[in-house]
Design an enzyme around this catalytic site. Sequence first.
Site, PDB file in Angstrom:
ATOM      1  N   LYS A  40     124.351  62.862  27.692  1.00  0.00           N
ATOM      2  CA  LYS A  40     123.433  63.028  26.567  1.00  0.00           C
ATOM      3  C   LYS A  40     121.846  62.715  27.436  1.00  0.00           C
ATOM      4  CE  LYS A  40     121.974  61.464  21.908  1.00  0.00           C
ATOM      5  NZ  LYS A  40     122.303  60.687  20.839  1.00  0.00           N
ATOM      6  N   SER A 115     123.135  62.573  16.646  1.00  0.00           N
ATOM      7  CA  SER A 115     122.152  63.482  17.659  1.00  0.00           C
ATOM      8  C   SER A 115     122.677  63.773  19.017  1.00  0.00           C
ATOM      9  CB  SER A 115     120.943  62.321  17.662  1.00  0.00           C
ATOM     10  OG  SER A 115     121.452  61.213  18.522  1.00  0.00           O
ATOM     11  N   SER A 139     125.424  58.757  15.662  1.00  0.00           N
ATOM     12  CA  SER A 139     125.252  59.885  16.688  1.00  0.00           C
ATOM     13  C   SER A 139     126.526  60.186  17.501  1.00  0.00           C
ATOM     14  CB  SER A 139     123.989  59.610  17.483  1.00  0.00           C
ATOM     15  OG  SER A 139     123.041  60.148  16.530  1.00  0.00           O
TER      16      SER A 139
END
Length: 441
Positions: A40, A115, A139
């Site tokens: 990420k 996310s 997330s």
Amino acid sequence: MIPFPTVDGLQALDERHAVFCERIEDPLALEHGKFHFSAKDNLCARGFQARAGSRILKGYRPPFDATPIRKLREIGGLLIGKTNMDEFGFGTFSTNSGFGIPRNPFDTERCCGGSSGGAAAAASLIPEHLSLGVSTGGSISCPASFCGVIGLTPTYGRVSRWGLIDYGNSLDKVGLLTRTARDLERYLPVISGPDAKDPTSQSQPVLDMRGEVATVAVPAEALVGLSPEVASSFAEAVKELGRNGVKVREVRMPSLRYAIPAYYILATSEASTNLARYCGMRFGVMNHEFDQGFNDFFSETRSEDFGPEAKRRILLGTFSRMVGFRNRYYVKALQVRQLIIREYRKVFESCDAVLTPTMPFIAPRFDEIARMRPLEMYQADFLTVPPNLAGMPHISLPCGYSRGIPIGMQAVAPQWAEGSLVSLARSWEESFHYRFPEVTA
Ligand code: GLN
């Protein structure tokens, strides 16, 4: 031998799904490594920018690896790219991204969740791929459920946060998104363990990968407000677990309903202080000459380069901590957090895990998201936020499909009991067949 994606394959995948915000583009570089993984964008890694999905960090190239990335590289992992995400982790659909909105592997009109949306899409679209994700309030679970992969969020403190761009320091956790339980068994022990650079990881029991989920508790509060397809897939999955010998018990966890307001106060309070450093001087892009007063310079940079959701959270978090309001909001929310922890502990006296659906609906379409108000978006996290507030490990597993779109269920275990969740993942994939989109990268 693990099939490695090709540069052209990754490019084609990005054109369709906008998975990466930066990736390897040199075919030779893709020939090294024992396995491939992605991270990420809020995890720092040598060789890539780390922007946490925010324009304010454009051009930032960290000269070091976040601890989990270093550990994966040390055992021969090849980092193939950084994945798209909501700015600083602020979101549930990855639509608050400064560098591209990832599109669902099963239907490009739909979101990937957030996310860690790009991370979940990468795990779903690229065979044998490992994605590193980060969860503050769900997330990892949310995008795993929307993209039909496994998402494991370890106990707070299990994996070092060193090298992670902070959202809410008391909540952030690095975890894994994969297609198989085998990959969790392989890589969770690698990224876990004490790290002198992150004091909150320092005192932790040794990771025990045995453990079992023999009894699950299903809180009645988690079964309201679900879409019909999620309700029926979850009910089916619970029956299937029962057939596999898992005992299912219905429980009440009344404090779960306070989790959303408490989380959004605590998370934004921590976020607003973390974002204070991005003012274009020491941290954040410097777009302008410094030829004006500090306040004007500072406001201009922040106005231009933070997205609307980041600004909303700065306002909310600053307000909740203000003198005169702090006791009413911030301190109250800390008390609710304790209440939720206590309630989980009570349930764990007689059960190994708390089981709920992961998200109340399947991955929404982008036009549906555009019509949602911020509070509706926040409310969508009501099942994923509680274990994050409690710092307890949790896993999202695919448990059904509606019109071809995946549905997930989430199991929460007591602190440090990741092993039981991995064994649940292993036994579940023997009885439930996961589907992955047909693409060759
Ligand atoms: N959707 C939640 C939020 O917007 C959780 C996000 C996260 O875990 N980073 O804060």
